[in-house]
Motif scaffolding. Structure first.
Motif, PDB file in Angstrom:
ATOM      1  N   VAL A 252       0.863  -1.183   0.000  1.00  0.00           N
ATOM      2  CA  VAL A 252       0.000   0.000   0.000  1.00  0.00           C
ATOM      3  C   VAL A 252       0.902   1.237   0.000  1.00  0.00           C
ATOM      4  N   LEU A 253       0.941   1.934  -1.101  1.00  0.00           N
ATOM      5  CA  LEU A 253       1.894   3.028  -1.261  1.00  0.00           C
ATOM      6  C   LEU A 253       1.198   4.390  -1.388  1.00  0.00           C
ATOM      7  N   GLY A 254       1.629   5.327  -0.564  1.00  0.00           N
ATOM      8  CA  GLY A 254       1.223   6.716  -0.759  1.00  0.00           C
ATOM      9  C   GLY A 254      -0.262   6.947  -0.676  1.00  0.00           C
ATOM     10  N   SER A 259      -8.268   7.671   6.411  1.00  0.00           N
ATOM     11  CA  SER A 259      -9.049   8.887   6.207  1.00  0.00           C
ATOM     12  C   SER A 259      -9.687   8.938   4.822  1.00  0.00           C
ATOM     13  N   ASN A 260      -8.974   8.520   3.807  1.00  0.00           N
ATOM     14  CA  ASN A 260      -9.408   8.804   2.440  1.00  0.00           C
ATOM     15  C   ASN A 260     -10.035   7.629   1.696  1.00  0.00           C
ATOM     16  N   ALA A 261      -9.855   6.427   2.200  1.00  0.00           N
ATOM     17  CA  ALA A 261     -10.544   5.260   1.631  1.00  0.00           C
ATOM     18  C   ALA A 261     -10.818   4.313   2.795  1.00  0.00           C
ATOM     19  N   ASN A 282       5.198   4.820   2.994  1.00  0.00           N
ATOM     20  CA  ASN A 282       4.699   6.181   3.208  1.00  0.00           C
ATOM     21  C   ASN A 282       5.713   6.924   4.069  1.00  0.00           C
ATOM     22  N   PRO A 283       5.991   8.185   3.773  1.00  0.00           N
ATOM     23  CA  PRO A 283       6.894   8.935   4.651  1.00  0.00           C
ATOM     24  C   PRO A 283       6.342   9.034   6.074  1.00  0.00           C
ATOM     25  N   LEU A 284       5.027   9.001   6.210  1.00  0.00           N
ATOM     26  CA  LEU A 284       4.391   9.018   7.530  1.00  0.00           C
ATOM     27  C   LEU A 284       3.883   7.619   7.837  1.00  0.00           C
ATOM     28  N   VAL A 285       3.899   7.237   9.103  1.00  0.00           N
ATOM     29  CA  VAL A 285       3.199   6.008   9.468  1.00  0.00           C
ATOM     30  C   VAL A 285       1.756   6.424   9.726  1.00  0.00           C
ATOM     31  N   GLU A 286       0.914   6.180   8.734  1.00  0.00           N
ATOM     32  CA  GLU A 286      -0.474   6.627   8.843  1.00  0.00           C
ATOM     33  C   GLU A 286      -1.288   5.613   9.645  1.00  0.00           C
ATOM     34  N   ALA A 287      -2.503   6.012  10.049  1.00  0.00           N
ATOM     35  CA  ALA A 287      -3.310   5.158  10.924  1.00  0.00           C
ATOM     36  C   ALA A 287      -3.588   3.792  10.309  1.00  0.00           C
ATOM     37  N   TRP A 398      -2.025   2.087  -4.753  1.00  0.00           N
ATOM     38  CA  TRP A 398      -1.392   3.390  -4.519  1.00  0.00           C
ATOM     39  C   TRP A 398      -2.372   4.517  -4.763  1.00  0.00           C
ATOM     40  N   CYS A 399      -1.979   5.694  -4.264  1.00  0.00           N
ATOM     41  CA  CYS A 399      -2.775   6.885  -4.537  1.00  0.00           C
ATOM     42  C   CYS A 399      -1.827   8.071  -4.733  1.00  0.00           C
ATOM     43  N   LEU A 400      -2.182   9.226  -4.194  1.00  0.00           N
ATOM     44  CA  LEU A 400      -1.506  10.462  -4.595  1.00  0.00           C
ATOM     45  C   LEU A 400      -0.044  10.563  -4.174  1.00  0.00           C
ATOM     46  N   GLY A 401       0.344   9.815  -3.145  1.00  0.00           N
ATOM     47  CA  GLY A 401       1.756   9.844  -2.745  1.00  0.00           C
ATOM     48  C   GLY A 401       2.662   9.366  -3.864  1.00  0.00           C
ATOM     49  N   GLY A 675       5.144  17.762   1.029  1.00  0.00           N
ATOM     50  CA  GLY A 675       3.969  17.156   0.410  1.00  0.00           C
ATOM     51  C   GLY A 675       2.706  17.783   0.977  1.00  0.00           C
ATOM     52  N   THR A 676       1.738  18.102   0.109  1.00  0.00           N
ATOM     53  CA  THR A 676       0.452  18.621   0.596  1.00  0.00           C
ATOM     54  C   THR A 676      -0.539  17.466   0.641  1.00  0.00           C
ATOM     55  N   MET A 677      -1.355  17.419   1.668  1.00  0.00           N
ATOM     56  CA  MET A 677      -2.259  16.277   1.825  1.00  0.00           C
ATOM     57  C   MET A 677      -3.529  16.698   2.548  1.00  0.00           C
ATOM     58  N   TRP A 683     -12.934  17.031   3.078  1.00  0.00           N
ATOM     59  CA  TRP A 683     -13.116  16.386   1.779  1.00  0.00           C
ATOM     60  C   TRP A 683     -12.577  17.342   0.736  1.00  0.00           C
ATOM     61  N   ASN A 684     -11.400  17.087   0.241  1.00  0.00           N
ATOM     62  CA  ASN A 684     -10.734  17.978  -0.705  1.00  0.00           C
ATOM     63  C   ASN A 684     -10.811  19.411  -0.214  1.00  0.00           C
ATOM     64  N   THR A 685     -11.573  20.285  -0.896  1.00  0.00           N
ATOM     65  CA  THR A 685     -11.591  21.689  -0.477  1.00  0.00           C
ATOM     66  C   THR A 685     -12.636  21.946   0.604  1.00  0.00           C
TER      67      THR A 685
HETATM   68  N1  LIG Z   1     -12.338  11.661   3.662  1.00  0.00           N
HETATM   69  C1  LIG Z   1     -11.814  11.946   2.466  1.00  0.00           C
HETATM   70  N2  LIG Z   1     -11.723  10.976   1.538  1.00  0.00           N
HETATM   71  C2  LIG Z   1     -11.179  11.267   0.326  1.00  0.00           C
HETATM   72  C3  LIG Z   1     -10.773  12.582  -0.014  1.00  0.00           C
HETATM   73  C4  LIG Z   1     -10.852  13.576   1.002  1.00  0.00           C
HETATM   74  O1  LIG Z   1     -10.415  14.726   0.814  1.00  0.00           O
HETATM   75  N3  LIG Z   1     -11.389  13.223   2.225  1.00  0.00           N
HETATM   76  N4  LIG Z   1     -10.334  12.872  -1.275  1.00  0.00           N
HETATM   77  C5  LIG Z   1     -10.597  11.901  -2.333  1.00  0.00           C
HETATM   78  C6  LIG Z   1      -9.716  12.149  -3.477  1.00  0.00           C
HETATM   79  S1  LIG Z   1     -10.264  13.202  -4.716  1.00  0.00           S
HETATM   80  C7  LIG Z   1      -8.547  11.499  -3.627  1.00  0.00           C
HETATM   81  S2  LIG Z   1      -7.612  11.704  -5.042  1.00  0.00           S
HETATM   82  C8  LIG Z   1      -8.083  10.542  -2.617  1.00  0.00           C
HETATM   83  C9  LIG Z   1      -6.737  10.968  -2.071  1.00  0.00           C
HETATM   84  O2  LIG Z   1      -6.244  10.037  -1.148  1.00  0.00           O
HETATM   85  P1  LIG Z   1      -4.727  10.104  -0.633  1.00  0.00           P
HETATM   86  O3  LIG Z   1      -3.784   9.800  -1.718  1.00  0.00           O
HETATM   87  O4  LIG Z   1      -4.624   9.286   0.600  1.00  0.00           O
HETATM   88  O5  LIG Z   1      -4.618  11.675  -0.323  1.00  0.00           O
HETATM   89  P2  LIG Z   1      -3.611  12.614   0.483  1.00  0.00           P
HETATM   90  O6  LIG Z   1      -4.231  13.119   1.712  1.00  0.00           O
HETATM   91  O7  LIG Z   1      -3.142  13.619  -0.498  1.00  0.00           O
HETATM   92  O8  LIG Z   1      -2.500  11.674   1.036  1.00  0.00           O
HETATM   93  C10 LIG Z   1      -1.499  11.138   0.348  1.00  0.00           C
HETATM   94  C11 LIG Z   1      -0.660  10.206   1.205  1.00  0.00           C
HETATM   95  O9  LIG Z   1       0.573  10.128   0.515  1.00  0.00           O
HETATM   96  C12 LIG Z   1       1.630  10.219   1.444  1.00  0.00           C
HETATM   97  N5  LIG Z   1       2.795  10.726   0.698  1.00  0.00           N
HETATM   98  C13 LIG Z   1       3.191  11.995   0.477  1.00  0.00           C
HETATM   99  N6  LIG Z   1       4.307  12.001  -0.287  1.00  0.00           N
HETATM  100  C14 LIG Z   1       4.618  10.713  -0.550  1.00  0.00           C
HETATM  101  C15 LIG Z   1       5.666  10.064  -1.285  1.00  0.00           C
HETATM  102  O10 LIG Z   1       6.537  10.686  -1.875  1.00  0.00           O
HETATM  103  N7  LIG Z   1       5.629   8.699  -1.314  1.00  0.00           N
HETATM  104  C16 LIG Z   1       4.682   7.964  -0.670  1.00  0.00           C
HETATM  105  N8  LIG Z   1       4.752   6.638  -0.754  1.00  0.00           N
HETATM  106  N9  LIG Z   1       3.709   8.559   0.037  1.00  0.00           N
HETATM  107  C17 LIG Z   1       3.673   9.904   0.082  1.00  0.00           C
HETATM  108  C18 LIG Z   1       1.109  11.113   2.532  1.00  0.00           C
HETATM  109  O11 LIG Z   1       1.847  10.890   3.738  1.00  0.00           O
HETATM  110  C19 LIG Z   1      -0.339  10.654   2.633  1.00  0.00           C
HETATM  111  O12 LIG Z   1      -0.451   9.532   3.485  1.00  0.00           O
HETATM  112  O13 LIG Z   1      -8.958  10.407  -1.520  1.00  0.00           O
HETATM  113  C20 LIG Z   1     -10.348  10.498  -1.817  1.00  0.00           C
HETATM  114  N10 LIG Z   1     -11.050  10.253  -0.580  1.00  0.00           N
END
Ligand SMILES: Nc1nc2c(c(=O)[nH]1)N[C@H]1C(S)=C(S)[C@@H](COP(=O)(O)OP(=O)(O)OC[C@H]3O[C@@H](n4cnc5c(=O)[nH]c(N)nc54)[C@H](O)[C@@H]3O)O[C@H]1N2
Ligand SMILES: Nc1nc2c(c(=O)[nH]1)N[C@H]1C(S)=C(S)[C@@H](COP(=O)(O)OP(=O)(O)OC[C@H]3O[C@@H](n4cnc5c(=O)[nH]c(N)nc54)[C@H](O)[C@@H]3O)O[C@H]1N2
Ligand SMILES: [Mo]
Length: 796
Positions: A252-254, A259-261, A282-287, A398-401, A675-677, A683-685
């Motif tokens: 599970v990467l990035g 929180s987000n899924a 992940n750079p952070l140890v997330e929940a 993976w996701c945005l990381g 990194g912005t997160m 929820w996004n904005t």
């Molecule tokens: N509750 C809730 N759910 C959501 C959203 C929301 O805003 N709120 N947004 C939705 C949307 S549109 C999207 S796209 C997804 C986003 O879901 P995520 O991808 O989880 O969104 P972010 O909060 O941007 O978190 C990115 C994660 O990447 C990590 N990260 C940062 N830089 C790096 C890196 O270089 N490498 C690695 N491996 N990790 C890194 C951060 O520590 C963080 O854990 O979630 C969706 N679901």
């Protein structure tokens, strides 16, 4: 303001970031959502994810929106086979066994936010000018409740005033017809839009003559789509929930899954109980890397019994994933020297191309380079490779990381490279599994939101719909903004979302929107994009997904596609927030007819009954045959995945290895990679509160998480105020002032903070050359102490 040169050094906090355009975002302090009583606090979170903390948070969300009665009823209808509505939250798939309460804290917050009893009506707009509202925080704007009727901006009074639907459509039609080129307009989509509306929206744009279809995916998974298309000939993941249930190892990467899924937690807990390995990168140890209490397991809830959701953590350097993945491949090759079964030679031979070059590349990439770039020791990387070797079936998710980097495409291709080495494709329990963002962002792309549409799709659209679609590529999100600055895009339509706040380089984005002749926002709630508008502006309020959509043909349903290619119906059940709302398909039909009075497309007929739209979609879209019948099956249907069947629509007809050079991701001396997160309560904005429970933060969003040693080097104590300055590729700088430094378990040289506040720091030119995605996870910043002392309390 100009496009680049004047960026120079920008002083000021978020409030001062849009000075050139007259108004300002409210400052850091006034961005605070609720809890005026609360001082910023930070305390390590020691509890499992989900469970009672989540349950309490749900109770607060329901109470806040006055939904203690209707809310629970609606929630019981969410994500249910046969007749529920799809959670408008994330794109995680529904449980295939019809799991009751297959919902999560954040989904519930999201739904109740839409169902609020509060209203933004004509009296509200009469009482507050746009200039006044511009001083309100993002939280305060959305917290006013649901929009109730169409409004138009009146420059003389600086107020929005009511307008009839017919006049609103006519204003749009007139303006678009007066353009000298259809490419002077851009049509943005946020990933909430259902498939039927999506199809009509792209049909309208293309019938008008443009492929200018920027979407939120340009900021999220563009890199994944491009990489998977290049490697496997399909822009999507190949696995489904059944594979998650069968796999031996999950990587599970990035992604901040808790929180987000959040429904991924259930899958992780089940995998752990089965004995699967779960590696978090992940750079952070997330929940989600720790433990969870599975919310619908009532005995676990009652006994507060938690299950681990991770077996190995790799705290990679920001941007270091590609080096880690290459290191894992290198280690697999090393293992194969003594243990030939480490590689699936037969799979590689039969189904792939470019293996020898990739092997040579891995072998000649030296370990010290891999360690330096990933920020991990070779022992840790070998340990991860051993997990991968020992698993029969592996899934990489993976996701945005991973994606929001300059080399996002190369990194996703490196994931595929590693999967191919052991034949982790086209069989149960194995394959790539990107976690998509918005609930229908994947469906948007499938149904035609693509600024670079393929010829085959356009040919079929032309044949079935009798239009002559443009062939030249259109504009994505960043390029739309640049075109606004050049005066080349003059009309902007936002089909959902909050473009002004979501896009990078806040000041630049604001100026671009302001330069337009007309901005049209189709929305459910008031947001910044209504206040940062063109010379003329429309707010068109629409039904939300929870609401009953009654059309002449009866109550309508709309379909969505989840992260794993399942398409299913969503039916709203609540009484609409106002009798004056229209559904998104109806709004699109109104806009289209006004702009295309002579159109042969039967816009009005289509939106009487969405089955008619689906019948047309079935003829145009791959995998949608017999759409109306199959979408009504209990769990909907899965769109065929050629790569899953080992059919590769690539130039070689095989899965293709890639051999990109490793980028240098080390921060320059004195700088940090930021990194912005998202926080947990966002929820996004849309910001629900200033808390970020799993990261232990209360009452604070204007923060920067830093490694304690990096803080020490700068003489910073916890909660010390700092200025954060980013330096863009073109040398321009942007500054956020008065953020508070919080020590956190993050690798040295890395820092993190929240979007969208930090979008100010992301220069428009800082986009990936591979995907055009803004590099939102990898800003180059300096952090310096600010003179004044800060407040706050810290406990450990
Ligand atoms: N509750 C809730 N759910 C959501 C959203 C929301 O805003 N709120 N947004 C939705 C949307 S549109 C999207 S796209 C997804 C986003 O879901 P995520 O991808 O989880 O969104 P972010 O909060 O941007 O978190 C990115 C994660 O990447 C990590 N990260 C940062 N830089 C790096 C890196 O270089 N490498 C690695 N491996 N990790 C890194 C951060 O520590 C963080 O854990 O979630 C969706 N679901
Ligand atoms: N710095 C930084 N910036 C980022 C990101 C990041 O990680 N870092 N992430 C990026 C990503 S992944 C994404 S997806 C974008 C998000 O970009 P968007 O999708 O544009 O933004 P949202 O905040 O999801 O949009 C919220 C608004 O949608 C409207 N809305 C809600 N429900 C509905 C509905 O049913 N119909 C309609 N028509 N409107 C509705 C409401 O008015 C609400 O105010 O942000 C991007 N920006
Ligand atoms: Mo997203």
């Amino acid at each position: 303001m100009s496009t680049d040169g004047d960026t120079g050094h920008r002083d000021g906090d978020a409030a001062a970031q849009a000075p050139a355009t007259g108004d300002a975002l409210p400052g850091a302090a006034s961005q605070r959502a609720a809890a005026p009583d609360g001082r910023p606090a930070f305390r390590r979170y020691r509890h499992p994810a989900a469970g009672w903390g989540a349950a309490a948070s749900v109770g607060r969300a329901l109470a806040r929106q006055g939904e203690l009665l209707d809310g629970p009823r609606a929630i019981m209808k969410m994500n249910h086979e046969n007749g529920g509505f799809d959670c408008p939250g994330c794109a995680w798939p529904d449980d295939t066994k019809g799991l009751h309460l297959d919902i999560c804290e954040n989904g519930i917050k999201h739904v109740t936010w839409e169902m609020t009893r509060k209203r933004v009506d004509r009296d509200f707009f009469a009482a507050h000018s746009v200039t006044e509202l511009s001083g309100w925080s993002d939280f305060a704007l959305e917290d006013q409740g649901r929009l109730t009727e169409p409004m138009v901006y009146d420059a003389a009074s600086d107020h929005y005033v009511p307008i009839t639907w017919a006049d609103a459509f006519a204003l749009f039609g007139r303006t678009v017809r007066a353009l000298d080129d259809p490419n002077r307009a851009a049509y943005y989509t946020s990933g909430r839009l259902g498939n039927e509306a999506t199809f009509l929206y792209q049909l309208m744009a293309r019938e008008l003559g443009t492929n200018n279809l920027p979407d939120c995916s340009n900021m999220c998974h563009e890199a994944s789509g491009r990489a998977l298309t290049a490697a496997l000939g399909t822009g999507k993941g190949t696995v489904d929930l059944g594979d998650w249930e069968a796999t031996d190892a999950l990587f599970v990467l990035g992604v901040n899954a808790a929180s987000n899924a959040p429904r991924m937690l259930t899958a992780l807990a089940a995998a752990y109980r089965r004995g699967a390995q779960i590696v978090h990168v992940n750079p952070l140890v997330e929940a989600a890397a720790t433990r969870t209490i599975v919310p619908h397991e009532f005995t676990d809830m009652a006994l507060a019994k938690s299950t681990p959701t991770g077996t190995l953590d790799l705290q990679v350097r920001i941007g270091g994933d590609m080096a880690l993945l290459r290191g894992m491949s290198k280690a697999v090759f090393e293992l194969a020297a003594v243990d030939p079964k480490a590689l699936d030679a037969e799979f590689v031979e039969r189904h792939t191309s470019g293996f020898a070059e990739y092997r040579a590349l891995c072998e000649r990439t030296p370990w010290p380079q891999i360690e330096e770039q990933s920020g991990l020791t070779r022992a840790a990387i070998r340990a991860a490779a051993q997990v991968y070797r020992d698993a029969d079936r592996s899934i990489f998710s993976w996701c945005l990381g991973i994606t929001q980097h300059e080399h996002g495409v190369d990194t996703v291709r490196e994931i595929v490279n590693l999967l191919l080495l052991r034949g982790n494709l086209g069989r149960e329990g194995a394959g790539p599994s990107p976690v998509r963002g918005h609930s229908n962002v994947q469906g948007n792309r499938t149904c035609g939101i693509d600024h670079r549409p393929g010829a085959a799709f356009l040919d079929r659209l032309a044949a079935v719909c009798g239009i002559d679609p443009p062939r030249a590529p259109g504009l994505d999100t960043v390029r739309t903004l640049e075109a606004m600055h050049r005066g080349e895009v003059r009309v902007f339509v936002g089909m959902g979302g909050n473009f002004a706040r979501a896009a990078p380089d806040t000041a630049y984005t604001f100026a671009g929107l302001r330069a337009c002749d007309l901005t049209v926002q189709v929305s459910t709630k008031l947001n910044r994009s209504h206040l940062v508008h063109g010379r003329q502006a429309l707010i068109l309020p629409c039904l939300g997904r929870t609401e009953k959509d009654e059309r002449p043909g009866g109550v309508q349903s709309t379909s969505v596609e989840d992260s794993m290619s399942m398409v299913h119906l969503s039916v709203g059940m609540k009484r609409p927030a106002s009798p004056h709302l229209l559904s998104e398909p109806a709004i699109i039909a109104g806009l289209a007819r006004a702009a295309l009075p002579d159109s042969a497309t039967a816009w009005e007929w289509y939106v009487e009954d969405y089955d008619r739209v689906r019948d047309t979609m079935a003829k145009v879209l791959d995998g949608f045959e017999d759409f109306n019948r199959r979408v009504r099956l209990p769990l909907g249907f899965r769109i065929r995945q050629p790569a899953r069947e080992l059919v590769f629509h690539t130039p070689s007809g095989r899965a293709e290895f890639s051999t990109a050079a490793l980028p240098d991701v080390r921060p320059a001396p004195g700088t940090l990679s930021l990194g912005t997160m998202r926080s947990h309560d966002q929820w996004n904005t849309t910001i629900y509160s200033e808390d970020d429970r799993y990261r232990g933060v209360r009452n604070l969003r204007t923060l920067v998480f830093m490694n304690p040693e990096d803080m020490g080097e700068r003489g910073l104590d916890p909660f010390d105020p700092v200025d954060i300055t980013s330096t863009a590729g073109d040398g321009s700088t942007r500054t956020l002032e008065g953020y508070l430094a919080i020590p956190y378990g993050i690798p040295r040289g890395c820092a993190a903070g929240y979007m969208p506040e930090m979008n100010v720091l992301c220069a428009i030119g800082d986009r990936s050359t591979q995907s055009d995605q803004p590099i939102m996870k990898h800003l180059k910043v300096t952090v310096t102490r600010r003179a004044a002392a800060g407040g706050g309390e810290q406990a450990r």
